[in-house]
Design an enzyme around this catalytic site. Sequence first.
Site, mmCIF file in Angstrom:
data_model
loop_
_atom_site.group_PDB
_atom_site.id
_atom_site.type_symbol
_atom_site.label_atom_id
_atom_site.label_comp_id
_atom_site.label_asym_id
_atom_site.label_seq_id
_atom_site.Cartn_x
_atom_site.Cartn_y
_atom_site.Cartn_z
ATOM 1 N N SER A 99 0.792 -1.225 0.000
ATOM 2 C CA SER A 99 0.000 0.000 0.000
ATOM 3 C C SER A 99 0.830 1.284 0.000
ATOM 4 C CB SER A 99 -0.938 -0.066 1.200
ATOM 5 O OG SER A 99 -1.826 0.992 1.179
ATOM 6 N N ASP A 116 -2.158 1.351 -3.313
ATOM 7 C CA ASP A 116 -3.051 0.272 -3.742
ATOM 8 C C ASP A 116 -4.495 0.773 -3.871
ATOM 9 O OD1 ASP A 116 -3.444 0.564 -1.027
ATOM 10 O OD2 ASP A 116 -3.706 -1.571 -0.625
ATOM 11 N N ASN A 164 -6.452 9.664 7.431
ATOM 12 C CA ASN A 164 -5.574 9.457 6.274
ATOM 13 C C ASN A 164 -6.337 9.138 4.987
ATOM 14 O OD1 ASN A 164 -6.300 6.727 6.423
ATOM 15 N ND2 ASN A 164 -4.439 6.126 7.512
ATOM 16 N N PRO A 181 2.554 2.574 18.320
ATOM 17 C CA PRO A 181 3.443 1.873 17.389
ATOM 18 C C PRO A 181 2.722 1.649 16.072
ATOM 19 C CG PRO A 181 2.571 0.349 19.040
ATOM 20 C CD PRO A 181 2.012 1.684 19.372
HETATM 21 C C1 G16 Z 1 -3.075 0.579 6.601
HETATM 22 C C2 G16 Z 1 -4.388 0.326 7.311
HETATM 23 C C3 G16 Z 1 -4.974 1.643 7.776
HETATM 24 C C4 G16 Z 1 -3.960 2.360 8.648
HETATM 25 C C5 G16 Z 1 -2.621 2.495 7.925
HETATM 26 C C6 G16 Z 1 -1.524 3.015 8.821
HETATM 27 O O1 G16 Z 1 -3.309 1.377 5.487
HETATM 28 O O2 G16 Z 1 -5.263 -0.347 6.444
HETATM 29 O O3 G16 Z 1 -6.161 1.379 8.466
HETATM 30 O O4 G16 Z 1 -4.421 3.625 8.985
HETATM 31 O O5 G16 Z 1 -2.190 1.241 7.462
HETATM 32 O O6 G16 Z 1 -1.381 2.122 9.874
HETATM 33 P P1 G16 Z 1 -0.220 2.228 10.936
HETATM 34 O O7 G16 Z 1 -0.297 3.628 11.488
HETATM 35 O O8 G16 Z 1 -0.526 1.182 11.950
HETATM 36 O O9 G16 Z 1 1.086 2.039 10.216
HETATM 37 P P2 G16 Z 1 -2.674 1.051 4.063
HETATM 38 O O10 G16 Z 1 -3.344 2.032 3.164
HETATM 39 O O11 G16 Z 1 -1.200 1.250 4.185
HETATM 40 O O12 G16 Z 1 -3.064 -0.372 3.826
#
Ligand code: G16
Length: 542
Positions: free
Chosen positions: A64, A278, A372, A498
Amino acid sequence: MDSEALKKYSALHPKPAGLTLHYGTAGFRTKAEQLDHVVFRMGLLAVLRSKAVTATIGIMVTASHNPEEDNGVKLVDPLGEMLHPSWEEYATQLANAEEQELQKVITEICQKAAVNLHKDALVFIGRDTRPSSKKLSQSVIDGIQVLGGQYHDYGLVTTPQLHYMVCCQNTQGQYGKATLEGYYEKLSKAFMELIKQSHSSGESQRHLKIDCANGIGALKLSEMKPYFPQEVLIHIHNDGTKEKLNHLCGADFVKVHQKPPGGLDMKPNERCCSFDGDADRIVYYYKDTAGHFHLIDGDKIATLISIFLKELLAKVKQNFNMAVVQTAYANGNSTRYLQETLKVPVHCVKTGVKHLHHKAQEFDVGVYFEANGHGTVLFSKAAETKIRQLVKEEKDDEKREAAKMLANMIDLINQTVGDAVSDMLVIEAILALKGLTVQQWDSLYTDLPNRLLKVQVADRRVIDTTDAERRVLTPPGLQEKIDVLVKKYKLSRAFVRPSGTEDVVRIYAEADTQENADALAHEVSLAVFHLAGGKGAPPQPI
Ligand code: G16
């Protein structure tokens, strides 16, 4: 289970010694070269999951928003939701098992989850445009075949498209056709039906510049273009032909840096948006005539959608309950606006669409968005049935027209997961129907100045949080320090957590001015660095 085949194939996908990975916010994510054994084993797990629930399961190979060198894998449950939490643990166990233990771990999972290995299994596979994704998806296939599963490889698709296909397949076509054509037809038809009712005109209102983060979104939007009439004017930028995926562009870059992406030339007041790598996230933005950049993030997207749906729900007079689900990252002023001005209940849950999705399922209409730009809207079965019935039977014109719009919204929204393409069409339709410019949308409320930072620590898991990640439990002393820092500023708030997708601790701060938000974020990042085992040089002021 064919033990010899399992041995032979797992030896072809060896686990690097000493490597431990966890199924995080959105599956496994790390450097692509460390993932071959993980994706092979997730192929195995997808077969077990498919047998356990007697349904088709999805596997998406993507990282992603992460840099191009990373990759990742996540499993998609039967209705297009994220993998059930009880299976995340099995995923972690399987990914970290030593080769000689693999068969034992599989047997244990089968026992714990009552998997009947004699059942059939079908797995849908998708991948993003990263250079490493094709090879990794081949390894997924190896895993599926070792356990005798069937698969359908969709190749290059956006993450939400794969979620959609899985849901279509498991609902026997009730949700739509499990093909890309089916997805494009369903969304474009609903969009065209909606904008038929719009009175706004003018070419500038119909132009939209889209930064596709040099990812899969560009390919899929190009495929979708012929499904729209010519007056829908979308301009694709950062299509992946020149630059690297997510490099200085994409939704995450724009949100975190609060500035426009490279590769997209913005004229004043022009409506622009960015997808992530993605295409499951979207943020909007524009530059005013004085040259100032204005970000319209997931909170404002949720607000626009909520205003629109609330008006329609009032017209159909059905007493449906509606709520908005956010995370700790939601701007304080968005929450205030939703609760106090719009009078919609707001709920706060942990980061990760899986948590938001789950909460949103409790309502007739559950709007969920992370700041986001990751989010969607869920309609309960009862609400959907009632709306479709009103479309057919309601005599009152205003009520029937409102129900028709709601029914088209239901078809346009990808209810399986946040979807940049579907969200973009929803937003464009609402702006057209309400005759709103991007500036008018932006002026609904003013965001409190805020700052997102990352800090590297030796082990980010030393940070444990509570209260939907708004307070820290460990390491000792960190929350007390944050409390003291927050008190120094007006309208301030800060938290740390984290990341589940990158090897960092994330810091969020908001305050009355940008200088204060920046100062608070920096001071909190120093506290994290000193109390949670920071790596390298201490964070510098912004
Ligand atoms: C993923 C999750 C999102 C989350 C993001 C950041 O997004 O699907 O729900 O907000 O990661 O997560 P973290 O702060 O835990 O790194 P994506 O778009 O990268 O799949």
